[in-house]
Design a protein around this motif. Structure first.
Motif, short mmCIF file in Angstrom:
data_model
loop_
_atom_site.label_atom_id
_atom_site.label_comp_id
_atom_site.label_asym_id
_atom_site.label_seq_id
_atom_site.Cartn_x
_atom_site.Cartn_y
_atom_site.Cartn_z
N MET A 110 79.86 84.63 -56.29
CA MET A 110 79.27 84.88 -54.97
C MET A 110 79.98 84.17 -53.83
O MET A 110 79.98 84.67 -52.70
CB MET A 110 77.80 84.46 -54.96
N GLY A 111 80.55 83.00 -54.09
CA GLY A 111 81.15 82.26 -53.00
C GLY A 111 81.86 81.02 -53.48
O GLY A 111 81.91 80.73 -54.69
N ASP A 112 82.39 80.26 -52.55
CA ASP A 112 83.10 79.01 -52.87
C ASP A 112 83.25 78.20 -51.59
O ASP A 112 83.05 78.72 -50.48
CB ASP A 112 84.48 79.33 -53.47
N HIS A 113 83.58 76.94 -51.75
CA HIS A 113 83.82 76.05 -50.62
C HIS A 113 82.66 76.04 -49.63
O HIS A 113 82.84 75.97 -48.41
CB HIS A 113 85.12 76.42 -49.90
N GLY A 114 81.43 76.14 -50.16
CA GLY A 114 80.26 76.00 -49.32
C GLY A 114 79.72 77.26 -48.67
O GLY A 114 78.73 77.19 -47.93
N SER A 115 80.33 78.41 -48.90
CA SER A 115 79.85 79.63 -48.26
C SER A 115 80.03 80.84 -49.17
O SER A 115 80.79 80.81 -50.14
CB SER A 115 80.58 79.87 -46.94
N LEU A 116 79.32 81.93 -48.83
CA LEU A 116 79.43 83.17 -49.59
C LEU A 116 80.76 83.86 -49.30
O LEU A 116 81.33 83.70 -48.20
CB LEU A 116 78.29 84.13 -49.21
N TYR A 117 81.26 84.63 -50.27
CA TYR A 117 82.46 85.41 -50.06
C TYR A 117 82.19 86.51 -49.03
O TYR A 117 81.05 86.95 -48.84
CB TYR A 117 82.93 86.07 -51.37
N GLY A 121 76.09 89.43 -49.52
CA GLY A 121 74.92 89.12 -48.72
C GLY A 121 74.01 88.10 -49.37
O GLY A 121 74.07 87.87 -50.58
N GLN A 122 73.14 87.51 -48.57
CA GLN A 122 72.21 86.49 -49.06
C GLN A 122 71.28 87.04 -50.14
O GLN A 122 70.83 86.31 -51.02
CB GLN A 122 71.38 85.94 -47.89
N GLU A 123 71.01 88.36 -50.09
CA GLU A 123 70.13 88.95 -51.09
C GLU A 123 70.68 88.83 -52.50
O GLU A 123 69.94 88.86 -53.48
CB GLU A 123 69.86 90.43 -50.76
N MET A 124 72.01 88.66 -52.61
CA MET A 124 72.62 88.53 -53.94
C MET A 124 72.32 87.18 -54.58
O MET A 124 72.36 87.04 -55.80
CB MET A 124 74.13 88.75 -53.85
N VAL A 125 72.02 86.18 -53.75
CA VAL A 125 71.72 84.86 -54.30
C VAL A 125 70.44 84.92 -55.14
O VAL A 125 70.40 84.46 -56.28
CB VAL A 125 71.58 83.82 -53.18
N ALA A 126 69.40 85.52 -54.56
CA ALA A 126 68.14 85.65 -55.30
C ALA A 126 68.33 86.53 -56.53
O ALA A 126 67.78 86.24 -57.61
CB ALA A 126 67.07 86.24 -54.39
N THR A 143 79.41 75.69 -55.26
CA THR A 143 78.75 76.45 -54.19
C THR A 143 77.68 77.37 -54.75
O THR A 143 76.54 77.40 -54.27
CB THR A 143 79.79 77.27 -53.41
N GLU A 144 78.03 78.14 -55.77
CA GLU A 144 77.10 79.10 -56.36
C GLU A 144 75.90 78.39 -56.98
O GLU A 144 74.76 78.85 -56.87
CB GLU A 144 77.83 79.96 -57.39
N ASP A 158 74.20 68.50 -52.75
CA ASP A 158 74.84 69.63 -52.07
C ASP A 158 75.88 70.25 -52.99
O ASP A 158 75.99 69.90 -54.15
CB ASP A 158 75.45 69.20 -50.74
N TRP A 159 76.65 71.21 -52.45
CA TRP A 159 77.56 71.96 -53.31
C TRP A 159 78.72 71.12 -53.83
O TRP A 159 79.35 71.48 -54.82
CB TRP A 159 78.09 73.19 -52.58
N THR A 160 79.01 69.99 -53.19
CA THR A 160 80.11 69.15 -53.66
C THR A 160 79.71 68.27 -54.84
O THR A 160 80.55 67.79 -55.58
CB THR A 160 80.67 68.27 -52.53
#
Length: 273
Positions: A110-117, A121-126, A143-144, A158-160
């Motif tokens: 879905m993402g990396d370095h603290g943000s989504l690719y 969309g945010q709906e993919m997180v849920a 991140t994910e 946090d993501w780190t």
């Protein structure tokens, strides 16, 4: 003939990401690969311009054909999924195979370095939090991990500096978080092996170059080793060593956006595993 692995991931027209990164490695390791593409992508996203086509309708028809043909798999690996609808399709298909005791690896791309690719969309997180429920091996990056556990109200830190236990609360059995930092800010792979009921951390050294598809390649080598009988920590250590050797060998390439030329790395893979 080797064990059969179903890859549910994207296919690029150009570049070594998704299934195009995983199939060469797994084939070299002696596995038979089936591929159920989730997205057709013109090229790796790193080029900054690309075209995509969702393949959910094709996936539904393919699953129907495979069921009629009685295709069987020893293991299923999932990567990039395109929509909540596609997540539900894949989730229901996997549940069928879980009843037969098949191994499932989920990489919730879905993402990396603290943000989504871009394009996720945010709906993919849920939606992706549900995939943890069927995962024998759940392999997010930092991140994910944070995005999913935050969505579920379970996030720690946090993501780190991601934590394993919130992912286990989502339903995942064995867990690997493939990018995080230790207290001294050294990069680390953080893991929990459900078979051995044991936590572990694996420090690694960064290579000063970025290739798309290294996460896909890591997952392929990892599950290949796990299916050969390696424990999760040993498989993660060897997979990390292989990726590091490949990145070092090709760090001066003129086209890093293409990804690692895996077919040219069989000697490095063999030495690492």
């Amino acid at each position: 003939m080797g064990k059969k692995i179903l890859l549910i991931s994207d296919i690029p027209g150009y570049g070594k990401v998704g299934a195009m990164a995983m199939i060469p490695a797994l084939s070299f390791m002696g596995y038979r690969c089936y591929n159920l593409p989730t997205l057709l992508v013109s090229n790796t996203l790193d080029y900054g311009d690309f075209a995509m086509m969702d393949t959910t309708d094709y996936m539904e028809k393919t699953i129907e054909v495979w069921d009629r043909l009685d295709f069987d798999f020893d293991c299923i690996c999932t990567g990039l999924l395109s929509s909540p609808r596609q997540v539900d399709l894949v989730l229901n298909y996997i549940k069928k195979w879980k009843k037969k005791g098949r191994t499932v690896l989920v990489d919730p791309v879905m993402g990396d370095h603290g943000s989504l690719y871009h394009g996720v969309g945010q709906e993919m997180v849920a939606a992706m939090t549900k995939m943890a429920q069927v995962a024998d091996y759940f392999i997010p990056n930092g991140t994910e991990s944070h995005l999913m556990t935050q969505e579920a109200g379970l996030a720690e830190g946090d993501w780190t500096h991601p934590s394993i236990d919130p992912l286990r609360q989502l339903g995942a059995k064995s867990v690997l978080i493939t990018s995080g930092l230790q207290d001294q800010d050294d990069p680390v792979i953080r893991g929990y092996d459900a078979k051995e009921d044991r936590y572990f951390d694996l420090a690694y050294t960064r290579v000063p170059v970025s290739f798309p598809g290294t996460g896909d390649l890591f997952s392929a080598i990892l599950i290949g080793l796990v299916l050969q009988g390696h424990c999760l920590e040993d498989a993660a250590k060897k997979a990390s060593k292989a990726i590091h050797a490949m990145m070092e060998s090709y760090q001066k390439t003129s086209d890093p956006f293409h990804g690692i030329p895996i077919e040219q790395c069989s000697d490095l893979l063999l030495k690492s595993i």
